[in-house]
Design a protein around this motif. Structure first.
Motif, mmCIF file in Angstrom:
data_model
loop_
_atom_site.group_PDB
_atom_site.id
_atom_site.type_symbol
_atom_site.label_atom_id
_atom_site.label_comp_id
_atom_site.label_asym_id
_atom_site.label_seq_id
_atom_site.Cartn_x
_atom_site.Cartn_y
_atom_site.Cartn_z
ATOM 1 N N ALA A 82 -2.997 -0.703 3.730
ATOM 2 C CA ALA A 82 -2.155 -0.272 4.849
ATOM 3 C C ALA A 82 -2.456 -1.082 6.115
ATOM 4 O O ALA A 82 -1.545 -1.409 6.879
ATOM 5 N N VAL A 83 -3.730 -1.413 6.313
ATOM 6 C CA VAL A 83 -4.106 -2.206 7.490
ATOM 7 C C VAL A 83 -3.540 -3.612 7.393
ATOM 8 O O VAL A 83 -2.973 -4.150 8.353
ATOM 9 N N THR A 84 -3.696 -4.236 6.238
ATOM 10 C CA THR A 84 -3.237 -5.618 6.080
ATOM 11 C C THR A 84 -1.718 -5.727 6.106
ATOM 12 O O THR A 84 -1.177 -6.762 6.518
ATOM 13 N N GLN A 85 -1.023 -4.656 5.694
ATOM 14 C CA GLN A 85 0.441 -4.680 5.675
ATOM 15 C C GLN A 85 1.056 -3.914 6.847
ATOM 16 O O GLN A 85 2.279 -3.776 6.926
ATOM 17 N N ILE A 86 0.186 -3.401 7.730
ATOM 18 C CA ILE A 86 0.613 -2.657 8.925
ATOM 19 C C ILE A 86 1.552 -1.509 8.539
ATOM 20 O O ILE A 86 2.671 -1.372 9.046
ATOM 21 N N LYS A 87 1.105 -0.677 7.610
ATOM 22 C CA LYS A 87 1.846 0.514 7.206
ATOM 23 C C LYS A 87 1.122 1.739 7.752
ATOM 24 O O LYS A 87 0.213 2.273 7.125
ATOM 25 N N PHE A 143 -2.385 6.530 7.496
ATOM 26 C CA PHE A 143 -2.724 7.872 7.972
ATOM 27 C C PHE A 143 -2.967 8.808 6.802
ATOM 28 O O PHE A 143 -3.919 9.601 6.812
ATOM 29 N N GLU A 144 -2.118 8.739 5.766
ATOM 30 C CA GLU A 144 -2.287 9.609 4.600
ATOM 31 C C GLU A 144 -3.622 9.328 3.897
ATOM 32 O O GLU A 144 -4.352 10.259 3.543
ATOM 33 N N ALA A 145 -3.929 8.037 3.696
ATOM 34 C CA ALA A 145 -5.191 7.689 3.039
ATOM 35 C C ALA A 145 -6.381 8.101 3.894
ATOM 36 O O ALA A 145 -7.381 8.614 3.381
ATOM 37 N N GLY A 146 -6.271 7.896 5.199
ATOM 38 C CA GLY A 146 -7.351 8.314 6.093
ATOM 39 C C GLY A 146 -7.550 9.817 6.082
ATOM 40 O O GLY A 146 -8.687 10.307 6.115
ATOM 41 N N LEU A 147 -6.447 10.564 6.016
ATOM 42 C CA LEU A 147 -6.538 12.022 5.956
ATOM 43 C C LEU A 147 -7.234 12.469 4.675
ATOM 44 O O LEU A 147 -8.047 13.410 4.691
ATOM 45 N N ILE A 151 -9.590 5.297 -2.458
ATOM 46 C CA ILE A 151 -8.779 5.484 -1.250
ATOM 47 C C ILE A 151 -8.982 4.328 -0.282
ATOM 48 O O ILE A 151 -8.078 3.970 0.473
ATOM 49 N N GLY A 152 -10.184 3.742 -0.286
ATOM 50 C CA GLY A 152 -10.444 2.622 0.605
ATOM 51 C C GLY A 152 -9.463 1.484 0.397
ATOM 52 O O GLY A 152 -9.063 0.814 1.355
ATOM 53 N N ALA A 153 -9.055 1.261 -0.854
ATOM 54 C CA ALA A 153 -8.076 0.208 -1.140
ATOM 55 C C ALA A 153 -6.731 0.533 -0.498
ATOM 56 O O ALA A 153 -6.026 -0.366 -0.023
ATOM 57 N N ASP A 154 -6.371 1.836 -0.454
ATOM 58 C CA ASP A 154 -5.123 2.235 0.210
ATOM 59 C C ASP A 154 -5.205 1.991 1.714
ATOM 60 O O ASP A 154 -4.242 1.512 2.328
ATOM 61 N N VAL A 155 -6.357 2.325 2.298
ATOM 62 C CA VAL A 155 -6.537 2.105 3.732
ATOM 63 C C VAL A 155 -6.487 0.618 4.049
ATOM 64 O O VAL A 155 -5.800 0.173 4.985
#
Length: 279
Positions: A239-244, A249-253, A232-236
């Motif tokens: 998302a940060v690097t691509q500003i999604k 939020f979904e990955a953080g949840l 999941i860390g890769a998703d977070v």
């Protein structure tokens, strides 16, 4: 005043270790990668619904229906978001870090409790490990083990092992002295005294340390994704690097749900151990 060449000294030490201990690092890498892949493959082999049912049953056994309901709803939500496979990869990473931290931390905690000299050596190292920024651990981990899951686990262990060592030491040292003297009066050996008296009575404290270690390992998930660790860390991180914002939020949840489930499970185990030690 001239600057001390501390950075050069550190780099020369790292280079010497990388050259001299390369076979050892390779063996460690193979072992860690094997553990992570074994756990992950086992979890991937189980259908998501079967895994959720088993986790819910464990939640009911440990914390009754409220915790079981939260476990079921939380894990079903993760599956519905399409993050199940990445969550399983993250769980394998966290469990591997926790296992290695326990294998390293509990013996060191016992040694610290039984010897003031060992405690005097270990305590400054733990202070250093807990105050050093977590990102710094990634540098030697990548240098020695390259990119991927293994350096992520190594960095997580270094970051997460101190609570297990500290609370194992504390728990054993807090065993009432009169009980220790009574065991000695009945002729117990040091080994019998340790395994039949001190460790059982210190188990709630040890489990609290393991709980903290698991939480710290999970907190390293996003950081470890920067050096190639999957989950999941890769998703977070993506998302940060691509500003999604939505995907982040979904990955953080998903991370929050996993953290709460693991935290409550270990807390309920601690409570059961405390009840058992009071009987």
């Amino acid at each position: 005043m001239s600057k001390l060449p501390l950075d050069k000294w550190v780099e020369s030490i790292v280079d010497a270790l990388e050259t001299g201990l390369k076979p050892l690092f390779h063996v460690i890498s193979v072992i860690i990668e094997g553990i992570v892949n074994g756990i992950a493959n086992t979890f991937h082999w189980l259908p998501a619904l079967v895994f959720i049912v088993l986790a819910t049953a464990l939640g009911y056994y440990l914390g009754k229906w409220k915790f079981a309901a939260f476990t079921a709803i939380g894990l079903l939500l993760i599956d519905n978001l399409g993050l199940w496979d990445h969550t399983v990869d993250t769980l394998a990473l966290v469990l591997t870090s926790a296992i290695l931290s326990i294998v390293i931390g509990v013996p060191l905690g016992i040694g610290s409790a039984q010897s003031d000299r060992v405690r005097g050596i270990v305590t400054p190292l733990l202070d250093f490990m807990q105050t050093m920024p977590a990102f710094v651990y990634l540098i030697p981990a990548v240098t020695f083990f390259g990119l991927g899951v293994v350096p992520g686990v190594i960095a997580s262990v270094i970051f997460a092992v101190p609570p297990t060592i500290r609370l194992t030491n504390l728990g054993i040292r807090q065993v009432p002295e009169d009980l220790v003297e009574a065991a000695e009066a009945f002729g117990s050996t040091s080994r019998q005294k340790l395994f039949k008296l001190q460790i059982p009575l210190a188990m709630p404290s040890i489990m609290t340390g393991i709980n903290q270690t698991i939480m710290l390992s999970l907190s390293m998930v996003v950081i470890a994704s920067m050096i190639g660790a999957q989950g999941i860390g890769a998703d977070v991180y993506g998302a940060v690097t691509q500003i999604k914002t939505g995907e982040g939020f979904e990955a953080g949840l998903a991370i929050v749900v996993l953290a709460i489930v693991l935290d409550r499970m270990t807390q309920h185990i601690v409570r059961k151990n405390r009840r058992g030690s009071n009987v």
